[in-house]
Design a protein around this motif. Structure first.
Motif, PDB file in Angstrom:
ATOM      1  N   GLY A 113      25.873  41.871  35.884  1.00 12.32           N
ATOM      2  CA  GLY A 113      26.390  43.056  36.577  1.00 12.32           C
ATOM      3  C   GLY A 113      25.586  44.304  36.256  1.00 12.32           C
ATOM      4  N   GLY A 114      26.278  45.326  35.788  1.00 16.23           N
ATOM      5  CA  GLY A 114      25.655  46.616  35.499  1.00 16.23           C
ATOM      6  C   GLY A 114      24.771  46.610  34.266  1.00 16.23           C
ATOM      7  N   GLU A 115      24.676  45.470  33.576  1.00 12.71           N
ATOM      8  CA  GLU A 115      23.833  45.422  32.363  1.00 12.71           C
ATOM      9  C   GLU A 115      22.352  45.249  32.688  1.00 12.71           C
ATOM     10  OE1 GLU A 115      27.150  43.322  29.420  1.00 12.71           O
ATOM     11  OE2 GLU A 115      25.541  42.114  30.289  1.00 12.71           O
ATOM     12  N   GLY A 163      11.747  40.953  12.982  1.00 19.33           N
ATOM     13  CA  GLY A 163      13.125  41.462  12.928  1.00 19.33           C
ATOM     14  C   GLY A 163      13.427  42.575  13.914  1.00 19.33           C
ATOM     15  N   GLU A 164      12.430  43.024  14.673  1.00 17.60           N
ATOM     16  CA  GLU A 164      12.669  44.142  15.621  1.00 17.60           C
ATOM     17  C   GLU A 164      13.416  43.650  16.866  1.00 17.60           C
ATOM     18  OE1 GLU A 164      12.602  47.237  15.540  1.00 17.60           O
ATOM     19  OE2 GLU A 164      11.391  47.723  13.797  1.00 17.60           O
ATOM     20  N   TRP A 165      14.549  43.105  16.583  1.00 14.47           N
ATOM     21  CA  TRP A 165      15.382  42.467  17.587  1.00 14.47           C
ATOM     22  C   TRP A 165      15.997  43.460  18.578  1.00 14.47           C
ATOM     23  CZ3 TRP A 165      20.582  43.712  16.390  1.00 14.47           C
ATOM     24  CH2 TRP A 165      21.575  42.969  17.041  1.00 14.47           C
ATOM     25  N   GLY A 166      16.131  44.711  18.160  1.00 12.21           N
ATOM     26  CA  GLY A 166      16.766  45.724  19.009  1.00 12.21           C
ATOM     27  C   GLY A 166      16.015  45.990  20.303  1.00 12.21           C
ATOM     28  N   HIS A 167      14.739  45.569  20.344  1.00 11.68           N
ATOM     29  CA  HIS A 167      13.964  45.793  21.566  1.00 11.68           C
ATOM     30  C   HIS A 167      13.731  44.512  22.351  1.00 11.68           C
ATOM     31  CE1 HIS A 167      13.705  49.975  20.668  1.00 11.68           C
ATOM     32  NE2 HIS A 167      13.509  49.612  19.419  1.00 11.68           N
ATOM     33  N   ASN A 168      14.525  43.483  22.053  1.00 17.66           N
ATOM     34  CA  ASN A 168      14.652  42.359  22.985  1.00 17.66           C
ATOM     35  C   ASN A 168      15.624  42.792  24.079  1.00 17.66           C
ATOM     36  OD1 ASN A 168      13.041  40.492  21.735  1.00 17.66           O
ATOM     37  ND2 ASN A 168      14.709  39.415  20.734  1.00 17.66           N
ATOM     38  N   PRO A 169      15.498  42.211  25.271  1.00 20.41           N
ATOM     39  CA  PRO A 169      16.505  42.485  26.298  1.00 20.41           C
ATOM     40  C   PRO A 169      17.853  41.878  25.884  1.00 20.41           C
ATOM     41  CG  PRO A 169      14.600  41.293  27.196  1.00 20.41           C
ATOM     42  CD  PRO A 169      14.468  41.267  25.718  1.00 20.41           C
ATOM     43  N   LEU A 170      18.939  42.507  26.295  1.00 27.20           N
ATOM     44  CA  LEU A 170      20.260  41.921  26.043  1.00 27.20           C
ATOM     45  C   LEU A 170      20.326  40.555  26.728  1.00 27.20           C
ATOM     46  CD1 LEU A 170      23.166  42.483  24.892  1.00 27.20           C
ATOM     47  CD2 LEU A 170      23.769  43.168  27.226  1.00 27.20           C
ATOM     48  N   PRO A 171      20.615  39.488  25.985  1.00 25.39           N
ATOM     49  CA  PRO A 171      20.645  38.157  26.608  1.00 25.39           C
ATOM     50  C   PRO A 171      21.771  38.026  27.632  1.00 25.39           C
ATOM     51  CG  PRO A 171      20.527  37.991  24.205  1.00 25.39           C
ATOM     52  CD  PRO A 171      20.843  39.419  24.533  1.00 25.39           C
ATOM     53  N   TYR A 181      13.892  54.270  24.550  1.00 22.62           N
ATOM     54  CA  TYR A 181      12.768  55.139  24.160  1.00 22.62           C
ATOM     55  C   TYR A 181      11.467  54.358  23.989  1.00 22.62           C
ATOM     56  CZ  TYR A 181      12.806  53.554  19.296  1.00 22.62           C
ATOM     57  OH  TYR A 181      12.714  52.783  18.168  1.00 22.62           O
ATOM     58  N   CYS A 182      11.567  53.008  23.864  1.00 19.95           N
ATOM     59  CA  CYS A 182      10.361  52.195  23.680  1.00 19.95           C
ATOM     60  C   CYS A 182       9.610  52.018  24.989  1.00 19.95           C
ATOM     61  CB  CYS A 182      10.718  50.837  23.084  1.00 19.95           C
ATOM     62  SG  CYS A 182      11.475  49.685  24.255  1.00 19.95           S
ATOM     63  N   GLY A 183      10.215  52.458  26.112  1.00 16.45           N
ATOM     64  CA  GLY A 183       9.527  52.375  27.394  1.00 16.45           C
ATOM     65  C   GLY A 183      10.095  51.299  28.304  1.00 16.45           C
ATOM     66  N   ARG A 184      10.915  50.413  27.750  1.00 13.44           N
ATOM     67  CA  ARG A 184      11.524  49.370  28.579  1.00 13.44           C
ATOM     68  C   ARG A 184      12.973  49.762  28.911  1.00 13.44           C
ATOM     69  NH1 ARG A 184       7.645  46.592  25.418  1.00 13.44           N
ATOM     70  NH2 ARG A 184       8.815  47.341  23.639  1.00 13.44           N
ATOM     71  N   SER A 185      13.659  48.881  29.614  1.00 12.69           N
ATOM     72  CA  SER A 185      15.065  49.123  29.958  1.00 12.69           C
ATOM     73  C   SER A 185      15.902  47.930  29.522  1.00 12.69           C
ATOM     74  CB  SER A 185      15.235  49.327  31.463  1.00 12.69           C
ATOM     75  OG  SER A 185      14.673  50.555  31.851  1.00 12.69           O
ATOM     76  N   GLY A 186      17.159  48.208  29.194  1.00  9.43           N
ATOM     77  CA  GLY A 186      18.090  47.127  28.895  1.00  9.43           C
ATOM     78  C   GLY A 186      17.884  46.478  27.536  1.00  9.43           C
ATOM     79  N   CYS A 187      17.185  47.177  26.615  1.00 11.86           N
ATOM     80  CA  CYS A 187      17.019  46.642  25.253  1.00 11.86           C
ATOM     81  C   CYS A 187      18.399  46.529  24.583  1.00 11.86           C
ATOM     82  CB  CYS A 187      16.169  47.587  24.412  1.00 11.86           C
ATOM     83  SG  CYS A 187      14.446  47.667  24.904  1.00 11.86           S
ATOM     84  N   ILE A 188      18.503  45.599  23.644  1.00 10.01           N
ATOM     85  CA  ILE A 188      19.743  45.433  22.870  1.00 10.01           C
ATOM     86  C   ILE A 188      20.185  46.783  22.294  1.00 10.01           C
ATOM     87  CG2 ILE A 188      20.598  44.461  20.696  1.00 10.01           C
ATOM     88  CD1 ILE A 188      19.001  41.878  21.465  1.00 10.01           C
ATOM     89  N   GLU A 189      19.215  47.563  21.815  1.00 12.39           N
ATOM     90  CA  GLU A 189      19.549  48.868  21.239  1.00 12.39           C
ATOM     91  C   GLU A 189      20.299  49.770  22.212  1.00 12.39           C
ATOM     92  OE1 GLU A 189      16.858  50.715  18.542  1.00 12.39           O
ATOM     93  OE2 GLU A 189      17.052  52.679  19.488  1.00 12.39           O
TER      94      GLU A 189
END
Ligand SMILES: [Zn+2]
Length: 311
Positions: free
Chosen positions: A165-167, A153-161, A174-182
């Protein structure tokens, strides 16, 4: 009687509910921030207080920020950092002299809403907390889906599908990646998007109020938010095909999400018709502590002596 404990970063809440979900008692105390030993003492004291006041003993379920690592048995991924690496499950079970069940707080939220809340009676439920962060939990036939890594269920740290553009690569998370859903769907993310599009610094609630009052900038910001949420939830619908998606947290109070997001997710979903409902949580802020209590069910009594935990 079921006792639920919601172990938050600033407060610890306890509740006792009966078999029908009726509330017998509720207590709230300040959390001993940064202090593991006193956290243990506080939780045990809360359970004893509830049992002495009601004159009954109960099963104990605890909602925690983060999760219990199946690999080590210790807490991981908690923003209450003083809990990380600690054997909370073992320590509490020993001190309370009974098996204690634990679940991530977003999983408790989903379980509460699936049991007797906005998704009651649904087989497959995805619960989302959109507030300072973006948490998620999966409940199937009233059971929390924990998973091999305890991150179900930790879906917030998937990348935004379908980022465009600027997304992409998107804001740092904070998890260390960029562009997470969160980084797009949390309250701070909505506020940031409003500022970046030329607005002033406002809370998500204020942006929502401005949009309702006809502010075009706020309306466009919310429209972007809704379209992103639709894309993000479409990926969940493809994977789980839930009957119900329940929203909790501060942003779940934005009424227009429930009408607009389901209209926007259709083009992203491979189905002629989408029956999944998007609904607002029924128990609000109480869902965390109620879900912790529901980690034990009546038919669990036979299993209690086996010491099942980490539900
Ligand atoms: Zn992340």
């Amino acid at each position: 009687m079921r006792i639920g404990i919601d172990l938050g970063g600033t407060k610890i809440e306890g509740i006792a509910i009966d078999d029908q979900g009726g509330e017998r008692l509720r207590r709230r105390i300040a959390a001993p921030r940064g202090d593991y030993a006193n956290t243990l003492t506080a939780v045990c004291g809360l359970v004893r207080d509830i049992e002495q006041t009601t004159g009954a003993t109960g099963t104990v379920g605890v909602g925690i920020p983060g999760t219990i690592s199946p690999a080590t048995g210790f807490i991981k991924n908690s923003n209450s950092t003083w809990l990380n690496g600690r054997p909370l499950a073992e320590d509490l079970s020993r001190r309370l002299d009974r098996p204690v069940r634990f679940a991530n707080d977003a999983n408790c939220f989903a379980l509460s809403e699936a049991t007797d809340g906005a998704a009651a009676g649904a087989d497959v439920v995805f619960g989302v907390i959109v507030g300072t962060g973006t948490g998620g939990g999966v409940v199937i036939h009233r059971r929390v889906l924990v998973g091999a890594n305890a991150i179900g269920g930790e879906w917030g740290h998937n990348p935004l599908p379908a980022a465009r553009g600027g997304e992409s690569p998107g804001p740092p998370c904070y998890c260390g990646r960029s562009g997470c859903i969160e980084t797009f769907l949390s309250g701070p993310a909505l506020a940031r998007d409003y500022v970046q599009s030329g607005g002033t610094s406002l809370t998500a609630q204020q942006i929502s109020e401005r949009a309702a009052a006809g502010d075009a900038l706020a309306d466009a910001t919310l429209a972007r938010y809704e379209e992103r949420m639709a894309r993000a939830l479409a990926s969940v619908i493809h994977l789980l095909d839930p009957d119900v998606v329940v929203l909790g947290g501060g942003l779940s109070n934005i009424e227009r999400l429930y009408e607009r997001v389901p209209k926007l997710w259709g083009p992203h979903i491979f189905s002629d018709h989408v029956a999944t409902r998007l609904v607002r949580a029924m128990h609000g802020d109480s869902s965390g502590v109620r879900g912790a209590a529901w980690l034990w069910e009546p038919h669990d009594d036979q299993r209690r002596n086996r010491g099942t935990r980490g539900a």
